[in-house]
Design a protein around this motif. Structure first.
Motif, PDB file in Angstrom:
ATOM      1  N   GLY A 133       0.817  -1.206   0.000  1.00  0.00           N
ATOM      2  CA  GLY A 133       0.000   0.000   0.000  1.00  0.00           C
ATOM      3  C   GLY A 133       0.853   1.258   0.000  1.00  0.00           C
ATOM      4  N   ARG A 134       0.184   2.391   0.062  1.00  0.00           N
ATOM      5  CA  ARG A 134       0.896   3.670   0.065  1.00  0.00           C
ATOM      6  C   ARG A 134       1.724   3.861   1.325  1.00  0.00           C
ATOM      7  N   ASP A 135       1.391   3.105   2.414  1.00  0.00           N
ATOM      8  CA  ASP A 135       2.136   3.226   3.658  1.00  0.00           C
ATOM      9  C   ASP A 135       3.210   2.153   3.794  1.00  0.00           C
ATOM     10  N   ASP A 136       3.518   1.476   2.716  1.00  0.00           N
ATOM     11  CA  ASP A 136       4.501   0.390   2.741  1.00  0.00           C
ATOM     12  C   ASP A 136       5.863   0.889   3.218  1.00  0.00           C
ATOM     13  N   LEU A 137       6.495   0.120   4.125  1.00  0.00           N
ATOM     14  CA  LEU A 137       7.786   0.513   4.688  1.00  0.00           C
ATOM     15  C   LEU A 137       8.841   0.753   3.610  1.00  0.00           C
ATOM     16  N   GLU A 180      14.035   8.543  -2.691  1.00  0.00           N
ATOM     17  CA  GLU A 180      14.512   7.800  -3.859  1.00  0.00           C
ATOM     18  C   GLU A 180      13.736   6.486  -4.037  1.00  0.00           C
ATOM     19  N   ALA A 181      13.387   5.834  -2.932  1.00  0.00           N
ATOM     20  CA  ALA A 181      12.610   4.593  -3.034  1.00  0.00           C
ATOM     21  C   ALA A 181      11.219   4.878  -3.595  1.00  0.00           C
ATOM     22  N   ARG A 182      10.587   5.968  -3.124  1.00  0.00           N
ATOM     23  CA  ARG A 182       9.257   6.314  -3.648  1.00  0.00           C
ATOM     24  C   ARG A 182       9.326   6.576  -5.149  1.00  0.00           C
ATOM     25  N   ARG A 183      10.384   7.256  -5.574  1.00  0.00           N
ATOM     26  CA  ARG A 183      10.549   7.518  -7.003  1.00  0.00           C
ATOM     27  C   ARG A 183      10.721   6.209  -7.771  1.00  0.00           C
ATOM     28  N   GLY A 184      11.482   5.272  -7.194  1.00  0.00           N
ATOM     29  CA  GLY A 184      11.672   3.981  -7.852  1.00  0.00           C
ATOM     30  C   GLY A 184      10.361   3.208  -7.981  1.00  0.00           C
ATOM     31  N   PHE A 185       9.550   3.216  -6.920  1.00  0.00           N
ATOM     32  CA  PHE A 185       8.236   2.559  -6.987  1.00  0.00           C
ATOM     33  C   PHE A 185       7.360   3.226  -8.039  1.00  0.00           C
ATOM     34  N   ASP A 186       7.365   4.560  -8.074  1.00  0.00           N
ATOM     35  CA  ASP A 186       6.555   5.271  -9.081  1.00  0.00           C
ATOM     36  C   ASP A 186       7.015   4.892 -10.491  1.00  0.00           C
ATOM     37  N   ASN A 187       8.331   4.815 -10.687  1.00  0.00           N
ATOM     38  CA  ASN A 187       8.853   4.407 -11.998  1.00  0.00           C
ATOM     39  C   ASN A 187       8.372   3.005 -12.374  1.00  0.00           C
TER      40      ASN A 187
END
Length: 274
Positions: free
Chosen positions: A249-253, A260-267
């Motif tokens: 989910g959006r609250d995933d650790l 940078e991790a959020r950007r990688g997930f978005d990519n």
């Protein structure tokens, strides 16, 4: 060739920005990550298991992992090392990039909450559970030459040859072999930049959970790590358990461990959406 004044100023500005980003990345994110998982804290529901096998010490296994499935690697006897390569199953030209995994997250320390990046800036795997944080992203695996030097003549398997054999069974080739990451390999960097093996970093039954963020091809090699000081060639087995999980989910650790991790997930999500 001497730099012009403008070139020196541009270099200094790039350096300033790099240091600022590094300071933010290394000074905040590690403090937000949890400690190691207790060995008995996260049992697997048998109903979710889709496959399991034991990889004998020294050998390897080619694997396929669906998006949303998790691979648990278990250090059965506390003497194993599990080296890993991964490719995008839909386009194997996209592969695990150990250098970007460290650079993008400003850390060489793989642990619960970290992710493994591809060479396209996407997240391939998330480390959702981890009992040790004793893993290596710097030294790489063994070769025929390093194994001969370490153990002498004998029928000793090595990481690189295992990767080649595993890749061939997945329809890939020698040229698809890149630098790896190795779990259950307690490697540290000393103050003078040398790599050293920390005794006591492994434990019987220790495990790491790797959640696939896209369909993947994997090879796991259980040859000894090149820095393991064990006097004889006796690598322990690794149990590989694949099980189904829930979509993060959006609250995933792992997703929220860093910008940078959020950007990688978005990519990754953008790519999967086509």
């Amino acid at each position: 060739m001497p730099q012009t004044e403008d070139a020196r100023a541009a270099t200094a500005e790039h350096r300033r920005r790099y240091d600022a980003l590094k300071s933010a990345g290394t000074g905040v994110s590690p403090e937000a990550l949890p400690g190691p998982t207790a060995p008995d804290a996260v049992p697997i529901d048998p109903a979710t298991v889709v496959g399991r096998e034991t990889i004998p010490g020294g050998w390897y296994a080619p694997l396929r992992l669906k998006r949303g499935e998790t691979l648990r690697l278990v250090d059965v006897e506390g003497t194993a090392a599990a080296s890993l390569l991964a490719w995008n199953a839909a386009d194997p030209s996209e592969r695990l990039n150990h250098a970007d995994t460290m650079k993008i997250q400003w850390s060489a320390r793989l642990r619960k909450g970290r992710v493994i990046f591809s060479d396209m800036g996407r997240v391939l795997l998330s480390i959702t559970e981890d009992t040790s944080a004793a893993h290596d992203a710097l030294a790489g695996g063994s070769t025929a030459a390093s194994t001969l030097l370490r153990f002498g003549e004998g029928s000793f398997r090595n990481t690189r040859d295992n990767f080649i054999q595993g890749a061939l069974k997945l329809g890939l080739s020698r040229r698809d072999i890149a630098p790896c990451v190795t779990f259950f390999a307690p490697v540290s960097v000393t103050a003078d930049g040398a790599l050293e093996w920390r005794n006591g970093g492994r434990q019987r039954g220790g495990f790491v959970d790797l959640r696939a963020e896209m369909d993947l091809l994997l090879v796991v090699s259980c040859a000894p790590h090149p820095l393991d000081p064990a006097p004889v060639y006796a690598p322990g087995p690794v149990e590989a358990i694949r099980f189904k999980g829930t979509e993060p989910g959006r609250d995933d650790l792992c997703r929220n461990a860093s910008i940078e991790a959020r950007r990688g997930f978005d990519n990754t999500l953008t790519y999967l959406a086509g």
